[in-house]
Motif scaffolding. Structure first.
Motif, PDB file in Angstrom:
ATOM      1  N   THR A 104       0.965  -1.199   0.060  1.00 21.43           N
ATOM      2  CA  THR A 104       0.397   0.056   0.113  1.00 21.43           C
ATOM      3  C   THR A 104       0.751   1.484  -0.219  1.00 21.43           C
ATOM      4  O   THR A 104       2.457   1.342   0.093  1.00 21.43           O
ATOM      5  CB  THR A 104      -1.186   0.180   1.361  1.00 21.43           C
ATOM      6  OG1 THR A 104      -0.401   0.102   2.907  1.00 21.43           O
ATOM      7  CG2 THR A 104      -1.398  -1.284   1.722  1.00 21.43           C
ATOM      8  N   ALA A 110      -2.560  -0.728  -3.684  1.00 24.15           N
ATOM      9  CA  ALA A 110      -2.428  -0.730  -4.896  1.00 24.15           C
ATOM     10  C   ALA A 110      -3.457  -2.312  -5.702  1.00 24.15           C
ATOM     11  O   ALA A 110      -3.294  -2.857  -6.845  1.00 24.15           O
ATOM     12  CB  ALA A 110      -0.963  -1.105  -6.008  1.00 24.15           C
ATOM     13  N   ASP A 111      -2.889  -3.057  -4.156  1.00 21.19           N
ATOM     14  CA  ASP A 111      -4.605  -3.752  -5.397  1.00 21.19           C
ATOM     15  C   ASP A 111      -5.429  -4.516  -3.668  1.00 21.19           C
ATOM     16  O   ASP A 111      -4.921  -4.438  -2.908  1.00 21.19           O
ATOM     17  CB  ASP A 111      -3.763  -5.219  -5.468  1.00 21.19           C
ATOM     18  CG  ASP A 111      -4.808  -6.017  -6.081  1.00 21.19           C
ATOM     19  OD1 ASP A 111      -4.266  -7.403  -5.026  1.00 21.19           O
ATOM     20  OD2 ASP A 111      -3.690  -6.848  -6.848  1.00 21.19           O
ATOM     21  N   ILE A 127     -12.808  -2.300  -4.127  1.00 28.20           N
ATOM     22  CA  ILE A 127     -11.797  -2.023  -4.102  1.00 28.20           C
ATOM     23  C   ILE A 127     -11.347  -2.739  -6.133  1.00 28.20           C
ATOM     24  O   ILE A 127     -10.629  -2.018  -6.822  1.00 28.20           O
ATOM     25  CB  ILE A 127     -10.321  -2.419  -3.822  1.00 28.20           C
ATOM     26  CG1 ILE A 127     -10.785  -1.616  -2.010  1.00 28.20           C
ATOM     27  CG2 ILE A 127      -9.104  -2.368  -3.734  1.00 28.20           C
ATOM     28  CD1 ILE A 127      -9.969  -2.528  -0.746  1.00 28.20           C
ATOM     29  N   ARG A 128     -10.923  -3.847  -5.807  1.00 23.60           N
ATOM     30  CA  ARG A 128     -10.983  -4.779  -7.167  1.00 23.60           C
ATOM     31  C   ARG A 128     -12.274  -4.537  -8.228  1.00 23.60           C
ATOM     32  O   ARG A 128     -11.165  -4.077  -9.270  1.00 23.60           O
ATOM     33  CB  ARG A 128     -11.606  -6.479  -7.147  1.00 23.60           C
ATOM     34  CG  ARG A 128     -10.522  -7.396  -6.195  1.00 23.60           C
ATOM     35  CD  ARG A 128     -10.586  -8.341  -6.262  1.00 23.60           C
ATOM     36  NE  ARG A 128     -11.600  -8.849  -6.231  1.00 23.60           N
ATOM     37  CZ  ARG A 128     -12.369  -9.570  -4.967  1.00 23.60           C
ATOM     38  NH1 ARG A 128     -10.849  -9.660  -3.456  1.00 23.60           N
ATOM     39  NH2 ARG A 128     -13.499  -9.454  -4.214  1.00 23.60           N
ATOM     40  N   GLU A 130     -13.075  -1.195  -8.733  1.00 23.73           N
ATOM     41  CA  GLU A 130     -12.433  -0.088  -8.792  1.00 23.73           C
ATOM     42  C   GLU A 130     -12.722   0.789 -10.501  1.00 23.73           C
ATOM     43  O   GLU A 130     -12.536   1.589 -10.501  1.00 23.73           O
ATOM     44  CB  GLU A 130     -11.699   0.425  -7.994  1.00 23.73           C
ATOM     45  CG  GLU A 130     -11.602   2.284  -7.221  1.00 23.73           C
ATOM     46  CD  GLU A 130     -10.681   3.221  -8.557  1.00 23.73           C
ATOM     47  OE1 GLU A 130     -10.613   4.179  -8.441  1.00 23.73           O
ATOM     48  OE2 GLU A 130      -9.963   1.963  -8.571  1.00 23.73           O
ATOM     49  N   PHE A 153     -12.480   4.095  -2.733  1.00 24.80           N
ATOM     50  CA  PHE A 153     -12.018   2.309  -2.201  1.00 24.80           C
ATOM     51  C   PHE A 153     -13.435   1.412  -0.871  1.00 24.80           C
ATOM     52  O   PHE A 153     -13.717   0.658  -0.171  1.00 24.80           O
ATOM     53  CB  PHE A 153     -10.969   2.545  -1.478  1.00 24.80           C
ATOM     54  CG  PHE A 153      -9.890   2.670  -2.501  1.00 24.80           C
ATOM     55  CD1 PHE A 153      -9.919   2.031  -3.516  1.00 24.80           C
ATOM     56  CD2 PHE A 153      -8.549   3.057  -2.248  1.00 24.80           C
ATOM     57  CE1 PHE A 153      -8.886   2.225  -4.573  1.00 24.80           C
ATOM     58  CE2 PHE A 153      -7.379   2.475  -3.185  1.00 24.80           C
ATOM     59  CZ  PHE A 153      -7.601   2.480  -5.202  1.00 24.80           C
ATOM     60  N   SER A 196      -8.231   5.101 -12.490  1.00 22.86           N
ATOM     61  CA  SER A 196      -8.948   4.969 -11.498  1.00 22.86           C
ATOM     62  C   SER A 196      -7.474   5.261 -10.202  1.00 22.86           C
ATOM     63  O   SER A 196      -6.997   6.001 -10.284  1.00 22.86           O
ATOM     64  CB  SER A 196      -8.795   4.259 -11.474  1.00 22.86           C
ATOM     65  OG  SER A 196      -7.721   3.115 -11.896  1.00 22.86           O
ATOM     66  N   THR A 198      -7.131   3.659  -8.294  1.00 24.56           N
ATOM     67  CA  THR A 198      -5.944   2.825  -8.256  1.00 24.56           C
ATOM     68  C   THR A 198      -4.484   2.293  -9.076  1.00 24.56           C
ATOM     69  O   THR A 198      -3.425   2.333  -8.203  1.00 24.56           O
ATOM     70  CB  THR A 198      -6.587   0.786  -8.839  1.00 24.56           C
ATOM     71  OG1 THR A 198      -8.014   0.541  -7.748  1.00 24.56           O
ATOM     72  CG2 THR A 198      -5.539  -0.343  -8.773  1.00 24.56           C
ATOM     73  N   ARG A 202      -0.724   2.629  -7.688  1.00 30.56           N
ATOM     74  CA  ARG A 202      -0.139   1.969  -8.840  1.00 30.56           C
ATOM     75  C   ARG A 202       1.374   3.155  -9.020  1.00 30.56           C
ATOM     76  O   ARG A 202       2.943   2.603  -9.473  1.00 30.56           O
ATOM     77  CB  ARG A 202      -0.180   1.033  -9.522  1.00 30.56           C
ATOM     78  CG  ARG A 202      -1.327  -0.056  -9.016  1.00 30.56           C
ATOM     79  CD  ARG A 202      -1.918  -0.619  -9.924  1.00 30.56           C
ATOM     80  NE  ARG A 202      -2.306  -1.700  -9.486  1.00 30.56           N
ATOM     81  CZ  ARG A 202      -3.554  -2.567 -10.290  1.00 30.56           C
ATOM     82  NH1 ARG A 202      -3.440  -3.253 -11.284  1.00 30.56           N
ATOM     83  NH2 ARG A 202      -3.633  -4.180  -9.127  1.00 30.56           N
TER      84      ARG A 202
END
Length: 453
Positions: A104, A110-111, A127-128, A130, A153, A196, A198, A202
């Protein structure tokens, strides 16, 4: 004629500014530091606890930022910089301890898999999914962390993963901190077109960090403070300042709390935002108005020395999720685990108080100590009497970097005359490296202003 400088505030920002002014102006310049405290150093304060040195204010700095390593090297103190032992903190959430999630960025995942066990399955699914949900982001926007992260999230990520870290830094909440202050690299990635949150996280994470993330000074911050004071060669006026007034034909008059007047060619104001607002109300009303809009929080630190061998976990500390009713503290640092053993005691610190409460002002020492004992029992099952303790309060010491903070600081600085500069934790970052940077900037501004005049 030699220059006359006044520095209001004797914390790390004021002392670095004084040192930088001495280097720039030379030995003949007159530099006076005004601070009514019992010692210089502000929120950097080293005490003796259980026979060991312990910092009861700020206790670490981000080692990857260049300001502190460079300053220590410049002062001949590079050999005093130490790193952590590599132990990691825990998060207390839902009445139990969890490992701090890896993968994180300060709690931003990030995942989804990185938060498994800390948040529920519905949040993991949110979260997945998003990246597939449309993101509305305007370049330059600065929503609160709670607003953006909660929407993208979920609320559990805010309260259980992100907010414990923000609270440890600011004593505030995700609602009181803007994205551009709390997560500047994420905001920058969104500005560049990340599709996004996410993707932005990343992009902001970068390569894994090697070495210790945090640094400290062997012997405590007092080692650094003493060297700054020696090299700055200042006169310490142990009084507060009531106001700055214009002087004739040039320069400034510093009016102290006892009514005495002091002349200065240039001034550095290294005081908290509420104090700044009062001091410059007459000479810089625009700056005073901006300073009044920066909220502040107060905290209390309970430092304990437990008997050596007290069974504590092999972790650097505990961050507390929002809304945990069984605990009083917002964070605990296991000092002897984080920095290595010292002497025959186990050193630790508990921090109390958040933005919006009056705890640091209103709760007595005995009650804080009792709360600390209860929390140690709840967290670790430890019910051992300390061999030594200290209670330290930091009133109005932690500014809140709310949405739009950068624009507010720009407005604050723009309202100042060229020969008055500001430095401190309320400007460009709350940590010690940011304070060093703001002090260096302030001293450079005054040196340039005098040359240009």
């Amino acid at each position: 004629m030699s220059a006359t400088y006044c520095v209001v505030g004797g914390g790390i920002s004021g002392l670095v500014a004084a040192y930088r002014l001495r280097v720039a102006a030379g030995p003949d310049a007159s530099i006076t530091v005004f601070d009514p405290a019992d010692r210089l150093g502000g929120i950097l304060r080293t005490e003796r606890l259980g026979g060991q040195h312990v910092d009861v204010g700020a206790e670490a700095f981000v080692a990857r930022r260049p300001e502190m390593p460079a300053l220590l090297a410049e002062l001949g103190l590079a050999h005093r910089q130490v790193g952590t032992t590599g132990t990691r903190p825990l998060i207390y959430s839902q009445d139990r301890l969890h490992p701090l999630p890896q993968g994180t960025l300060q709690g931003l995942p990030a995942d989804a898999s990185s938060l498994a066990g800390l948040v529920d399955d519905a949040t993991l699914a949110w979260i997945r999914d998003e990246p597939a949900r449309p993101l509305s982001w305007r370049p330059g926007a600065d929503p609160s962390v709670a607003e953006l992260v909660g929407e993208r999230f979920g609320e559990q990520v805010v309260t259980r993963s992100v907010e414990p870290l923000l609270t440890g830094v600011y004593a505030g909440s995700a609602a009181t901190i803007g994205m551009r202050s709390g997560f500047p690299t994420v905001a920058a990635a969104l500005d560049r077109g990340a599709r996004s949150l996410t993707e932005a996280v990343r992009a902001a994470m970068g390569p894994p960090v090697t070495g210790s993330v945090f640094g400290a000074v062997d012997g405590g911050y007092q080692v650094l403070l003493d060297e700054l004071i020696r090299r700055a060669d200042v006169r310490w006026a142990q009084v507060g300042v009531e106001k700055v007034a214009a002087a004739s034909p040039r320069g400034w008059t510093i009016v102290d709390d006892e009514g005495a007047h002091h002349r200065a060619d240039a001034v550095v104001l290294a005081v908290p935002a509420p104090v700044l607002a009062r001091i410059v109300a007459d000479v810089a009303p625009r700056t005073a108005a901006a300073a009044r809009r920066i909220p502040v929080a107060s905290v209390a630190v309970v430092a304990l020395a437990l008997p050596g061998g007290t069974p504590l976990p092999p972790n650097s500390g505990v961050l507390v999720a929002t809304g945990e009713r069984r605990l009083h503290a917002k964070a605990a640092t296991l000092t002897s685990r984080k920095w290595g053993p010292r002497g025959n005691v186990e050193l630790l610190r508990l921090s109390f108080g958040r933005f919006g409460d009056n705890l640091a002002r209103s709760v007595g020492d005995e009650e804080l100590l009792a709360w600390g004992a209860e929390d140690l029992g709840t967290l670790f099952g430890v019910r051992t009497e300390p061999v030594d303790y200290l209670v330290q309060r930091w009133i109005d010491a932690l500014p809140q970097y709310g949405p739009g903070h950068g624009a507010l600081v720009a407005e604050l600085r723009a309202g100042l005359p060229p020969t008055i500069a500001v430095a401190g934790a309320f400007l460009d970052g709350i940590g010690v490296p940011a304070c060093v940077a703001s002090a260096t900037r302030a001293a450079a501004q005054l040196a340039t202003a005098r040359v240009a005049r």
